[in-house]
Design a protein around this motif. Structure first.
Motif, short mmCIF file in Angstrom:
data_model
loop_
_atom_site.label_atom_id
_atom_site.label_comp_id
_atom_site.label_asym_id
_atom_site.label_seq_id
_atom_site.Cartn_x
_atom_site.Cartn_y
_atom_site.Cartn_z
N LYS A 195 0.86 -1.18 0.00
CA LYS A 195 0.00 0.00 0.00
C LYS A 195 0.90 1.24 0.00
O LYS A 195 2.00 1.22 0.55
CB LYS A 195 -0.89 0.03 1.25
CG LYS A 195 -1.87 -1.13 1.36
CD LYS A 195 -2.66 -1.00 2.67
CE LYS A 195 -3.64 -2.15 2.84
NZ LYS A 195 -4.40 -2.04 4.12
N TYR A 196 0.39 2.32 -0.60
CA TYR A 196 1.20 3.53 -0.72
C TYR A 196 0.40 4.75 -0.24
O TYR A 196 -0.77 4.90 -0.57
CB TYR A 196 1.63 3.75 -2.17
CG TYR A 196 2.43 2.60 -2.74
CD1 TYR A 196 3.83 2.59 -2.65
CD2 TYR A 196 1.80 1.53 -3.36
CE1 TYR A 196 4.56 1.53 -3.17
CE2 TYR A 196 2.53 0.47 -3.88
CZ TYR A 196 3.91 0.48 -3.78
OH TYR A 196 4.62 -0.56 -4.30
N ASN A 197 1.09 5.60 0.52
CA ASN A 197 0.49 6.86 0.94
C ASN A 197 1.44 7.99 0.57
O ASN A 197 2.61 8.00 0.98
CB ASN A 197 0.24 6.87 2.46
CG ASN A 197 -0.31 8.19 2.93
OD1 ASN A 197 -1.25 8.73 2.35
ND2 ASN A 197 0.28 8.75 3.99
N ILE A 198 0.95 8.94 -0.23
CA ILE A 198 1.77 10.06 -0.69
C ILE A 198 1.44 11.29 0.14
O ILE A 198 0.27 11.63 0.32
CB ILE A 198 1.51 10.36 -2.19
CG1 ILE A 198 1.48 9.05 -3.01
CG2 ILE A 198 2.55 11.33 -2.72
CD1 ILE A 198 2.72 8.23 -2.92
N TYR A 199 2.47 11.95 0.66
CA TYR A 199 2.23 13.15 1.46
C TYR A 199 3.35 14.16 1.24
O TYR A 199 4.39 13.84 0.64
CB TYR A 199 2.12 12.78 2.95
CG TYR A 199 3.41 12.38 3.62
CD1 TYR A 199 4.13 13.30 4.39
CD2 TYR A 199 3.91 11.08 3.50
CE1 TYR A 199 5.31 12.94 5.02
CE2 TYR A 199 5.09 10.72 4.13
CZ TYR A 199 5.80 11.65 4.89
OH TYR A 199 6.97 11.29 5.49
N GLU A 200 3.12 15.40 1.70
CA GLU A 200 4.14 16.43 1.56
C GLU A 200 4.73 16.80 2.92
O GLU A 200 4.09 16.65 3.96
CB GLU A 200 3.58 17.68 0.88
CG GLU A 200 2.61 18.48 1.70
CD GLU A 200 2.20 19.78 1.03
OE1 GLU A 200 2.83 20.17 0.04
OE2 GLU A 200 1.23 20.40 1.51
N ARG A 201 5.95 17.32 2.88
CA ARG A 201 6.64 17.76 4.08
C ARG A 201 7.39 19.05 3.77
O ARG A 201 7.74 19.32 2.61
CB ARG A 201 7.62 16.68 4.55
CG ARG A 201 8.22 16.92 5.92
CD ARG A 201 9.00 15.72 6.41
NE ARG A 201 10.23 15.52 5.64
CZ ARG A 201 11.13 14.57 5.92
NH1 ARG A 201 10.91 13.72 6.90
NH2 ARG A 201 12.23 14.46 5.20
N ASN A 202 7.60 19.87 4.79
CA ASN A 202 8.37 21.11 4.66
C ASN A 202 7.77 22.05 3.61
O ASN A 202 8.49 22.66 2.82
CB ASN A 202 9.83 20.80 4.30
CG ASN A 202 10.53 19.99 5.36
OD1 ASN A 202 10.24 20.14 6.55
ND2 ASN A 202 11.42 19.11 4.95
N HIS A 203 6.45 22.17 3.65
CA HIS A 203 5.78 23.10 2.74
C HIS A 203 5.93 24.51 3.28
O HIS A 203 5.54 24.81 4.41
CB HIS A 203 4.30 22.73 2.62
CG HIS A 203 3.55 23.57 1.63
ND1 HIS A 203 2.19 23.73 1.67
CD2 HIS A 203 3.98 24.32 0.58
CE1 HIS A 203 1.81 24.52 0.68
NE2 HIS A 203 2.88 24.90 0.02
N LYS A 204 6.49 25.42 2.48
CA LYS A 204 6.70 26.79 2.93
C LYS A 204 6.86 27.73 1.74
O LYS A 204 7.07 27.30 0.61
CB LYS A 204 7.94 26.88 3.81
CG LYS A 204 9.25 26.51 3.10
CD LYS A 204 10.44 26.61 4.04
CE LYS A 204 11.74 26.25 3.31
NZ LYS A 204 12.92 26.39 4.22
N PHE A 205 6.74 29.02 2.04
CA PHE A 205 7.01 30.09 1.08
C PHE A 205 8.22 30.88 1.60
O PHE A 205 8.32 31.15 2.79
CB PHE A 205 5.83 31.04 0.95
CG PHE A 205 4.53 30.38 0.58
CD1 PHE A 205 3.38 30.64 1.30
CD2 PHE A 205 4.45 29.50 -0.48
CE1 PHE A 205 2.18 30.04 0.97
CE2 PHE A 205 3.26 28.90 -0.84
CZ PHE A 205 2.12 29.16 -0.09
N THR A 206 9.13 31.25 0.72
CA THR A 206 10.25 32.09 1.11
C THR A 206 10.32 33.31 0.21
O THR A 206 10.05 33.23 -1.00
CB THR A 206 11.59 31.34 1.04
OG1 THR A 206 11.81 30.86 -0.29
CG2 THR A 206 11.60 30.17 2.02
#
Length: 284
Positions: free
Chosen positions: A222-233
């Motif tokens: 099984k696979y779960n896709i997620y994001e990390r370190n989402h930011k604006f600079t």
């Protein structure tokens, strides 16, 4: 989500450099013919067998809406996009990727020209958009890439837009989880380095683009896709850049965690203020 301070120069390469029309034309020709040479010299084992008989096991099914209200985008561009997708789908639907073979988006679709029935659709261009023959095909490459991340197949070539053009609205997938395409040098390539066959089925239903990946054997993970370190600079030259990392958790069918792995990083120049309220302006 963070709004970071000013970055010194790490992402200065994202600052737009506007080329003359002649230089842009010559650049496209250079990269196009370099890819033709690569096709000829390297002799990749590209997937080409097509079957409309489904393999036995459904691995992943996903769909995305064909029509979205986008700021300052005329609806006829989306109508033409649907026309273009229907033509491209016919070239890919049913393709079987056998062990050792590579799926190539552009080898299957070919050059999307007006003589093949393609119409002017929306093409992202230097942080904005314009009408261009074959526009809108990125929705198809986005869909195939997202589904592939839920399989054991290996993505060997994938490209991401350098610009974040529209604010989020009702986003269901992490930012940067798609794959842009430009004929023929920005390709989407997927290697089957497993022992199973995989098949891609595509169709349009209820104003949605629908994709399915099937196999001749059941899914083992099984696979779960997620994001990390989402930011604006904020860059020192006055623009905002959006960042994140896409990761994938792989689990056994009993939900035992096997690995949490890096998929890709995304860094895109924003064409809107990050604190603006977003309307229904998402572009996947």
């Amino acid at each position: 989500m963070d709004i970071g301070g000013t970055e010194v120069d790490q992402f200065e390469h994202l600052k737009p450099i506007y080329r003359s029309k002649l230089r842009a034309f010559l650049g496209r020709k250079y990269y196009t013919y370099r890819r033709y040479i690569e096709w000829f010299i390297h002799h990749h084992k590209f997937a080409k067998q097509n079957s409309k008989i489904n393999l036995d096991f459904c691995i992943i099914k996903h769909q995305t809406p064909l029509y979205r209200p986008l700021k300052n985008v005329d609806m006829w561009l989306q109508d033409n996009k649907v026309n273009n997708l229907k033509i491209a789908i016919r070239q890919i639907d049913g393709i079987i990727i056998k062990p050792g073979e590579t799926f190539s988006y552009w080898k299957l679709i070919g050059n999307p020209t007006a003589s093949k029935g393609y119409k002017d659709g929306m093409i992202l261009h230097y942080g904005s958009f314009k009408a261009g023959v074959g526009g809108g095909l990125c929705q198809l490459s986005n869909l195939i890439y997202w589904m592939t991340l839920h399989t054991p197949l290996t993505v060997t070539e994938r490209h991401r837009h350098s610009f974040d053009v529209f604010p989020d609205a009702n986003r269901t997938q992490p930012f940067g989880s798609g794959a842009t395409c430009v004929y023929n040098y920005r390709d989407l390539r997927i290697l089957n380095d497993t022992d199973e066959d995989y098949q891609i089925r595509l169709f349009i239903e209820n104003d949605c683009l629908v994709g399915i990946i099937l196999s001749n054997r059941p899914q083992y993970f099984k696979y779960n896709i997620y994001e990390r370190n989402h930011k604006f600079t904020l860059q020192f030259w006055g623009a905002y850049v959006r960042h994140n990392e896409i990761r994938r958790v792989v689990k056994s069918m009993n939900d035992d965690k096997i690995i949490d792995e890096h998929v890709c990083e995304n860094h895109a120049l924003m064409m809107y203020e990050p604190l603006l309220e977003s309307g229904d302006n998402t572009l996947e």
